[in-house]
Design an enzyme around this catalytic site. Sequence first.
Site, short mmCIF file in Angstrom:
data_model
loop_
_atom_site.label_atom_id
_atom_site.label_comp_id
_atom_site.label_asym_id
_atom_site.label_seq_id
_atom_site.Cartn_x
_atom_site.Cartn_y
_atom_site.Cartn_z
N GLN A 19 -4.63 -1.14 9.92
CA GLN A 19 -4.78 -2.47 9.10
C GLN A 19 -5.17 -3.51 10.23
O GLN A 19 -4.62 -3.57 11.18
CB GLN A 19 -3.26 -2.99 8.75
CG GLN A 19 -2.90 -4.08 7.91
CD GLN A 19 -3.72 -3.87 6.46
OE1 GLN A 19 -3.75 -2.93 5.80
NE2 GLN A 19 -4.16 -4.90 6.10
N ASP A 49 -10.87 3.69 4.64
CA ASP A 49 -11.38 2.30 4.33
C ASP A 49 -12.85 2.29 4.48
O ASP A 49 -13.52 1.15 4.10
CB ASP A 49 -10.94 1.51 5.76
CG ASP A 49 -9.82 0.53 5.50
OD1 ASP A 49 -9.45 0.39 4.12
OD2 ASP A 49 -8.77 0.38 6.44
N LYS A 64 0.98 -1.23 0.11
CA LYS A 64 -0.02 -0.20 0.00
C LYS A 64 0.99 1.12 -0.08
O LYS A 64 0.60 2.31 -0.90
CB LYS A 64 -0.93 0.07 1.22
CG LYS A 64 -1.96 -0.96 1.06
CD LYS A 64 -3.03 -1.17 2.55
CE LYS A 64 -3.98 -2.10 2.57
NZ LYS A 64 -4.80 -1.96 3.63
N1 GUN Z 1 -7.10 -6.29 6.29
C1 GUN Z 1 -7.51 -6.80 4.96
N2 GUN Z 1 -8.24 -5.87 4.10
C2 GUN Z 1 -8.05 -5.01 4.79
C3 GUN Z 1 -8.57 -3.54 4.18
O1 GUN Z 1 -8.98 -3.50 3.48
N3 GUN Z 1 -8.41 -2.66 5.30
C4 GUN Z 1 -7.73 -2.56 6.57
N4 GUN Z 1 -7.48 -1.60 7.35
N5 GUN Z 1 -7.28 -3.83 6.92
C5 GUN Z 1 -7.62 -4.98 5.91
#
Ligand code: GUN
Length: 280
Positions: free
Chosen positions: A94, A117, A50
Amino acid sequence: MTARLLDGKAIAARRRAALAARIREAGFTPGLAVIRVGEDPASAVYVRNKARAAREAGIAATTHHLPAETPEAELLALIARLNADAAVDALLVQLPLPAGLSAERLIAAIDPAKDVDGFHPVNAGHLALGMEGIVPCTPAGVLALIAETGLDLKGARAAVIGRSRIVGRPMALLLLNRDATVTLIHSRSRDPAALCREADLVVAAAGKPGLVGAEWIREGAVVIDVGINRLPDGRLVGDVDFAACAERASWITPVPGGVGPMTIALLLENTFTLALARRR
Ligand code: GUN
């Protein structure tokens, strides 16, 4: 029928290049802050990807990596600091978090205007009410993939497999908001294969390797595999039996190289959307 491949990697690369051009034109640098807690190995890879993709698009990405034993109060204080930081347009924690930390409490502490998110109850509530603002990146990426197939969602029968807060639930709502007839299949559903076989569109997000076999798929259906499962032999596979289902589907996503790259592309797009909104 032999399915056409929905190449998420290529589509995501195209969208990221287009976004980078828009960011250059905008003439400012959006800021993304990522909080990672503990040593979940998959999360380490996702967060690194990311941050790298963000920098390539012209976004200033900062990663805050804290030990698994970090007290929740300390994380709440960090979130409060990033909420107040004018250089941060977008913020995410995350998941999953180490045991003992509450994802609900931490996510609720994020400023909804920085919730990239779309997990904050305010943003999740807007989605549920059909008033979409920032929506979760993975289901938004799935929508972008569906758009590539030309499938008209209005009145289409869609099966979503899995009811997680990150993928299944928001996915079902996004499809409903686009006038699909949605069946949300989960671990307690009776005869999931028969339910799924009715669908023109299947989105598999159960986290169970190979769950969806050919007998789950209607001839000509669009099949999107959100699953990323590591097998004991190290192979990465989805929730869909790819070889078998590709014989019946009209379109199918690979794993890896399907939904995964789209999640990152939509995260970057969400970051820019939030950054623009804060400058209006
Ligand atoms: N863990 C797996 N997918 C995601 C996501 O899209 N956002 C976050 N914050 N954690 C994740």
